[in-house]
Structures are given as C-alpha cells and as structure tokens.
Design an enzyme around this catalytic site. Structure first.
Site, short mmCIF file in Angstrom:
data_model
loop_
_atom_site.label_atom_id
_atom_site.label_comp_id
_atom_site.label_asym_id
_atom_site.label_seq_id
_atom_site.Cartn_x
_atom_site.Cartn_y
_atom_site.Cartn_z
N ARG A 1 -73.60 -45.52 -26.35
CA ARG A 1 -73.09 -44.65 -25.80
C ARG A 1 -73.81 -43.31 -25.29
NH1 ARG A 1 -71.20 -40.59 -28.44
NH2 ARG A 1 -69.66 -40.14 -27.35
N GLU B 1 -78.74 -51.93 -26.48
CA GLU B 1 -78.57 -53.14 -27.33
C GLU B 1 -78.13 -54.38 -26.45
OE1 GLU B 1 -75.84 -53.01 -30.80
OE2 GLU B 1 -77.44 -52.26 -31.93
#
Ligand code: FES
Ligand code: FES
Lengths: 747, 161
Positions: free
Chosen positions: A512, A704
């Site tokens: 995020r 990721e």
C-alpha cells in the site's frame, strides 16, 4: 520517458544509501540505553504438555539478575485470543514462552535462563494436518469441537453448472512444506518501561502503528502511552507486521526491573520466533472448454497454522481472492481451513504466503494446457483479464497490463523459439500474478497521512508513518513530493519511524506504500504548493494556476525566463509581514469498500537447467515484466523485481524447514538452504506502465507482485525440463530426482 | 578474569578490558562503539559481521578478540565516509545494491578485500569471494553488478567492446 516529469522516472539512488553503505545507519541492536539490561526467554522443549512446576529460585539468586517473570507476572496478558504471553498450565509447541529473565549482561541472562527449571508432563502432540484432522484426534484447544482454527468459504456463480458445461475437468492436489523468512536482521526489541506511564520500544517493523496498537491492547494501557521507534529494519517481507511475544516480554521485564531491556534472538531461536510457512494442502479442480476457455475453479485448502492463530486467518483471504483475480471464470468456490497442530505458529514468509498457492495454481494450469495441447502462453492470454473488467468478487480493474506483460515477456525471452524445442533437461516456464495496492479489510479504512514543512533554504522535511524496510519507500515518497513541488529528491529529509511524531499510517504491508501513502504525500505537497504559489503569484503578477514549479524554480507557464528560485519564494513566504509558515497536510483513505482501488499485474518467464544426476536446478534467466502503473523510481522497481525473483526462487527450489517431532532440524542459515551469489540468475527487466487513474502520478505497487509470478514460472520450467509436472514444493534436488525417476518409469 | 587488550582498528589504537571469550564482533560493537559492523547470526553463517584483518576478509563473530592483538583491523567505518566514499561504497550506492542495508557493511568489506587482492576479478571469482555473504533484499543481483563496476568502470567496459 518524456520530460513530462522532472524527477519521476529517473534512476534515483536511495537517499539513505550513503549512511547504510558507510555503516552509519542504526538498527535496533545498535541502540544502547543507560542501565540497559539483557533479556532471555525460557521456552518449552516439548511440543505439548502440562506444566507441573516452574522453579525460578536459583535464577533469582544469581548475581546480576534483575528480573524474572513467569505467568504469575504476566497475569492476563495475551498475545492473541488463544495465546497466553507466558504459559501457565500448558505448552503447545517447542518454543512456547514459559518464563523470562533480565540481567546486567547477555551471559548472565543466559545462565539465569538455564537455571530456571520447568517440570512438564508430556502429552501426545499432533504434528501434521493429517493427525490433527483425524476423527479420533485429541482436541488441542479448550472450547473447540475440533482442531479447525478458522475457515473461509467463498462461492461465486453456479459452480456445478459450470463444471457440467465444461468439456474437460481436471483435479490435482499440491503440497508445500514450511519455510522461513531468514531476515538479515534477527528479531529483537529494546523496551523501556522504566518510567510509569510511558512505554518506549525500538523494534524492526513494517508498521509502527500496528505495533503500537498491539502493545497497548495486550498490556491494557492507552495507545498514547506507547511510543514505537522504528529506525531501520533489516527486511520485513510480510513477517514484521504485528506484536510478537518477545515485544511484550521485554516490556514486562523492563517494568519489573525499572530499567530498559533488550532482547535479541539467537540464530536458532529466530526460526522459532518466526516460522514462516506451515504445510499447505491445496486441491484444485477446474473446468475448461475444448478451445481453452477457463470456466470454473474450485479450491480446497488446508493449512497447518501451528499452535496459535496470529495473522494466519489472512492467508485464506489472500489465496481465495487471488485464485479468481488473474484469469476470468464464470464460477468459483473456495474452502480454506486453518488447522491447529503442535508445530510452531506459522508466520508469513515473503510473498504473504502466496508462493505455495501460486505454485499450485500455476502447475495446475500448466497441466490443463498440456491436456488441451495448448501453448501455455496462448492459454494464459486467452483467459487473462483486461482493463475495465470486473472479477467475480467485484474487483474492478481501472488499469490492467496483464496481457501486455505476458506478450512482452514472451517476446523478449524468445518463447516461441524455445517452448517445446529445448534440449532435454532444459526448460522454460511462464508465470503470472496479480497484486492489490492496498489492504483495506484489516481496518475499516486504509489510511495514510503525511505532513511537511519547508525551511528558509528551500529544503523540506516530510513526515510520514510509512517505514522503509529497504524497499526504498522513503525515497519514493521524497520523489513524489519533489515532483509535485518542482524540487529535487535530495532536497527532502523523510522523517518517520516514531509514533510520537509521525502521522497516522497503517504501514508498509499489503503493498500500500506507493499507492496510499504516495497519494497522501502528493496531497500534502499540493497543499504546501498552494501556500507557496500565493507568494509567487504576488511576485510574478500571474494567477497561481498558471505557475510552473520545476527544477527548483517557479515561473509563469511558457515564460521560464521570468523564473524566481524556489528558495527565494519560500524565504519570502516565511518572512512576509504575516509570517506565513508553510505546512502541507495530506490524507488519503482509498475510497473503496474493496481491498484496493489499484491492482498490479505481472508475467515472468523462467529458463532453467536441471542436472539429471543430482536433481539440482539452476535458474539461468528470468524475464520479468511488471505493470507498475508508473515507475516512480526505475532503480528501485528493478531492485524489487530482483529481490522477489531471488526470494521466490529460494522458496520454489530450496527453502524448507525440516520438521521432526515438532522440532525444526535445520535452524541455521547454513542448514536451511537459501540462495546465495552462486544462484544469481541473469535478469531481464521489463517495466510496463499503464498509468493507473487513482495512483499518485499513475503508480501502483511493485512490493509483492513480482513474487506472485515466479513460483509459477520456475516450477513450470522445471517440469518442462524433466517432462513431469511436480506437485510438491519446494522442488529440492531429492524431489526433482524422484520426479525424473517417476517419469522414466512412466515412459 | 578480564584482561587488557590492545587493538589497532582503522588506524586507531585502543586499550580495552575484555573477557577472553569475547568475540571481535562483540568488542568492536560493544566496547569500541563501532556499530557499523552488524551481527546477523553470531555463528558464522551469514557474513554480515565481516571485517578485514591484515588484508583478509574475516568473520568477526568467529574470531576471538584476544587473538587480534598485533593485527591490523579495518571496519566499514574505516574505509570511507558519506562525504568521501570508498569506490566500493560509491558503486553499491549508485547501482542500487543497498536495500535494507543490514548486510551491506559485511558485503562491502568482503568486496573490498577481494578487490584489494585481485583488482580485476571475473564473475566466478566475485561469486567465490561473496559466496559466504547473504542478502535477502537485493537477490545479490545488483551487488554483483556493483562489484563488477568497480573493477571494470563503465568507460573501460565500452572500450573493451
Ligand atoms: S554474524 Fe558473523 S557470520 Fe553471521
Ligand atoms: S540489503 Fe537487506 S539483506 Fe541485503
């Protein structure tokens, strides 16, 4: 790259790299406080049993020992709903915390820990999913009717109908074994609770706020009474997101001794504090049409979560979501169950636990493509999502470069020349992944705040709550602020990592940072810009809206010759009659009820060579294409790709905790095989930019996403090389040799 | 029983009272305050604690401090500063070989020892020298590049083509 941007898109070296490369950056173990003590934890050496007696008398008498604690001192302190901080009547795994000591130095603390005698009555332990789910298995937890710790059921569309309409249905079972994160920096904490009313802790982490909240909640104190200092963090990889027992133990020892207490894990203890990955059993069943259209996926997932539930409940959520977010299907069913055992509680490994499920999913799709006689690249392209489409769980893709990634990776790697045409024991494989840029769901919101101030010399202090664990987020935030204000990234000091100072930020997980905190930083910078523009427009006699901020200058649009320096405008603003202080405030909470607004996509192509004598696999080359929306800092994007390819390769080919009787047998970085320089593959980076409409300057995650692609690619390449599709992870030499033998028996 | 140890580190002489079982790593960090050398495992498995003694890269966690008397030791603090970087440090920074930075001091020292002895190593020699190091963030990829670029600067590379 056009010159639309002056800072974004340039290869910016990390702002903190000079400090790190000269040994000047501090980590938790580098902090020494006056009067500091050293703590040591006494752990259970049996996987399950009753505690009959704990004798601390000898330890307490040892000179230099300042505090000893057991459950009598920890009282009702819990680590999680099912986990006492220090066990009182039962232990549940080898490593369970039973007592702790604090002493004037490390040697004394060790000696004292040895002197604490715990008497146990061993009980039968359940050490596998199979044992724990057997009908006559003892129930491990009070108040439970079986050993299922948690479950998740998802159901979209008419699964039975979609199967009955499929031309071909295939079912496969995949197993993966536990692995470990092996951070460069050992787990550790320094806690100072010597003054009543304020607990200060230093610990490597990826979210100071969750650590602060966790400490406060578990200790039953107010959040403002906990201050978390983050400093630098030697790798986090999804594994440093919450409060763990050692944090709370250090706090209690410090309180009891009225002195600061440091606990640093030993190399073998590291594997107990953070065992990263329980055994997974994932059964996948899918239906396709003869022309290769995927219609339906059904997944049954069993997960060994170990003795306690910490954050494992997120695992089924992630796996259940991602299995239907990459390729279009009409119907989807997922049943995920966490199973209690007497193994160490699972904690995330790099990739948030996606490596096992992406391995399984990739191999399953590869088997289907082979059944259909289809090229895996064509099969993926046929079913891949596109921009503007919505998944079954109602996730909308405002930007989506999946097909572009697949095509570019295939072209660059020479897929058409290679697939099916390579000599024996050489193989090629493709893997794809999707990843959210945000993690709504952990809280109702997904908030980041940022503020900034500018000094007379035009230099900026940017305050954020987003930790930098090496991913380079501080530099990324500086670039976003610099671009917005038309200055240089190294004009900016990023101040973070102290919850007494930093603004609210959920933290660096769920990929995020760039998206959510990046948006907050952009808003804060725009706020400051407005304040500076007021002065500049007065000086230049033009409307604020027609001012350009670029290269440390401010000028009317189209008239760079009229430029005044950024520093001068700032100086004049700060020193004007009204004494205006420049303060930028920004706040961003992703406006969605879903996990995120933006999703990144990737495709990777692995080329491998297998030694048929030893079963050793060498990853020769990895072609990595990733849709990052916009590469704020291409150097850091490549760094993320590299690290994730390497880590994904480790998890796919080597990394496994060997378990016996609840004990990890290979508790060191030599016995636990992980990749090192000899395993470095050739890398090809392809950055795909789809300019996400919600991302700051179009950016999405790269934290990721890449690791979601490579288990898939590497496992397929190995299977392609040996002509046998392997179903157990990791693909260690033993398993590869076994597969080669099986294949030879079949043919 | 503590004893007095004289150590020469980064050109400075130190006298410290230590226990005979203390490692060089422990003494550097906790007695001399040279915290640039990090502890990654304390049992010789990660290379994070590497320093240079008499020109050779050694693991300070496996070396007893008491054995170091009379030897010349250099640590990450001794080879360059942020203002005046050693070429290896500069190359690590410029090529993105530093992420979390925990492994960096040890790998920089390992690379420096290699290049001091063999200024033009080939890829295999670099891998051999770095084989005991361990970086969880960069995948060693940009580290390899950084070491290569110190030994084969860009312009030289081009003129070789
Ligand atoms: S700390 Fe010395 S090798 Fe790991
Ligand atoms: S940069 Fe993090 S371990 Fe190497």
């Amino acid at each position: 790259m056009s010159d639309k941007f002056s800072v974004i898109g340039k290869r910016q070296t990390k702002l903190d790299a000079p400090l790190k490369a000269t040994g000047r950056s501090q980590f938790t173990d580098d902090v020494v406080l006056p009067g500091m003590l050293h703590g040591k934890i006494v752990r259970s050496n049996i996987p399950r049993g009753k505690i009959l007696n704990i004798d601390t008398s000898k330890a307490e008498k040892l000179p230099g020992v300042m505090a000893v604690i057991t459950h009598k001192d920890s009282g009702g302190v819990m680590v999680g709903p099912d986990q006492q901080l220090l066990c009182d009547d039962m232990v549940h795994y080898i490593g369970d915390e039973v007592a702790a000591v604090a002493a004037v130095d490390g040697d004394t603390a060790y000696e004292a820990a040895e002197l604490i005698k715990v008497e146990y009555e061993p009980m039968p332990a359940l050490l596998s999913i199979e044992e724990a789910t057997a009908p006559d298995a003892p129930i491990l937890k009070q108040y439970y009717e079986d050993n299922y710790a948690d479950d998740l059921n998802l159901n979209y569309g008419d699964v039975d109908k979609a199967f009955s309409e499929s031309d071909h249905v295939r079912e496969d079972e995949f197993i993966s074994y536990p692995s470990h994160n092996c951070f460069a920096e050992l787990h550790g904490v320094l806690a100072d609770y010597s003054l009543p009313g304020k607990l200060t802790i230093w610990t490597p982490n990826q979210t100071a706020i969750l650590i602060q909240k966790g400490m406060a909640r578990n200790l039953g104190i107010s959040e403002s009474n906990v201050r978390v200092c983050s400093l630098n963090t030697g790798g986090a990889f999804s594994g440093r997101g919450t409060v763990r027992p050692h944090h709370l133990i250090a706090a209690l020892l410090s309180k009891k001794a009225s002195r600061p207490v440091k606990i640093i894990a030993t190399s073998d203890e590291e594997f107990i504090i953070c065992r990263s990955g329980g055994k997974n059993r994932l059964t996948l069943k899918s239906g396709v049409t003869n022309n290769g259209t995927l219609k339906v996926i059904k997944a049954d997932h069993l997960y060994d979560c170990g003795a306690y539930v910490e954050t494992q409940f997120i695992m089924p959520t992630i796996v259940g979501a991602t299995l239907q977010m990459l390729f279009k299907v009409e119907a989807f069913r997922y049943k995920g169950q966490l199973v209690y055992t007497n193994n160490a509680p699972y904690f995330f490994h790099h990739g948030g636990g996606l490596v096992p499920s992406q391995f399984a999913f990739g191999q399953h799709l590869y088997l289907i493509a082979q059944d259909l006689g289809m090229d895996p690249v064509d099969f993926k392209l046929k079913n891949a999502f596109d921009k503007g489409e919505t998944t079954l769980n109602d996730t909308h893709y405002a930007s989506c470069g999946l097909k572009e990634c697949i095509k570019k990776a295939a072209r660059k790697s020479g897929w058409n020349r290679k697939y099916g045409k390579l000599p024996p024991y050489k193989g090629i494989g493709i893997g794809c992944g999707v990843m959210s840029s945000g993690g709504k769901g952990m809280f109702q919101h997904d908030t980041s705040a940022a503020f900034l101030k500018i000094a007379e010399d035009g230099k900026l202090s940017l305050f954020t709550g987003l930790p930098d664990m090496g991913q380079g987020s501080h530099t990324t935030m500086a670039i976003i602020a610099a671009e917005t204000l038309g200055i240089a990234a190294d004009d900016i000091t990023v101040i973070s990592g102290d919850t007494d100072i930093a603004p609210y930020d959920v933290g660096a997980f769920a990929q995020r940072g760039t998206f959510t905190t990046g948006n907050a930083v952009k808003i804060a910078s725009l706020d400051a810009k407005k304040q500076i523009a007021k002065t500049a427009s007065e000086k230049l006699g033009v409307k604020p809206a027609s001012l350009i901020f670029r290269d440390r200058k401010v000028y009317p649009k189209g008239a760079p010759d009229k430029a005044i320096s950024f520093e001068d405008v700032v100086f004049d603003t700060l020193n004007c009659m009204e004494g205006r202080f420049i303060m930028g405030r920004g706040f961003y909470n992703t406006p969605t009820t879903k996990a995120a607004l933006a999703y990144s996509f990737g495709a990777q192509i692995a080329e491998v060579e297998v030694d048929p004598e030893t079963g050793i696999v060498k990853l020769l080359k990895m072609t990595v294409a990733h849709d990052v929306g916009r590469a704020i800092n291409p150097l850091a994007v490549e760094g993320q790709m590299d690290g994730q390819v390497f880590s994904g390769m480790g998890q796919t080919l080597f990394e496994e905790c060997f378990m016996e009787g609840g004990q990890i047998l290979n508790q060191s970085r030599i016995d636990y095989k992980l990749p090192r320089p000899y395993e470095v593959p050739e890398m090809e980076h392809i950055i795909v930019e789809t300019n996400d409409p919600y991302g700051p300057y179009g950016a999405k995650e790269v934290g990721e996403g890449p690791i979601a692609c490579n288990p898939h690619a590497i496992a397929m390449a190995v299977s392609n090389a040996i002509g046998y599709t392997m179903k157990e992870l990791p693909l260690t030499p033993e398993r590869v040799l076994q597969a080669i033998r099986k294949k030879n028996r079949i043919s | 029983m503590k004893r007095i140890l004289s150590l020469k580190v980064n050109g400075n002489s130190y006298e410290v009272a230590i226990n005979p079982w203390q490692t060089l790593l422990d003494v550097l960090r906790n007695e001399l305050g040279l915290i640039g050398t990090k502890k990654g495992c304390d049992i010789g498995t990660c290379g994070v604690c590497t320093v240079i003694m008499d020109g050779k890269a050694i693991l300070s966690c496996l070396t007893l401090a008491i054995e170091c008397e009379g030897h010349t030791i250099s640590t990450i603090e001794g080879i360059g500063t942020a203002e005046s970087l050693h070429p290896v440090q500069k190359s690590f920074i410029e090529n993105g070989a530093v992420q979390c930075g925990y492994c960096t001091p040890g790998i920089v020292m390992t690379a420096k020892a290699l290049l001091d002895e063999n200024p033009k190593p080939d890829d295999d020699e670099i891998k051999d020298a770095l084989s005991g190091t361990f970086c969880r963030c960069t995948g060693h990829i940009k580290i390899m590049e950084a070491v290569k670029k110190v030994s084969q600067p860009e312009d030289e590379e081009k003129s070789n083509v």
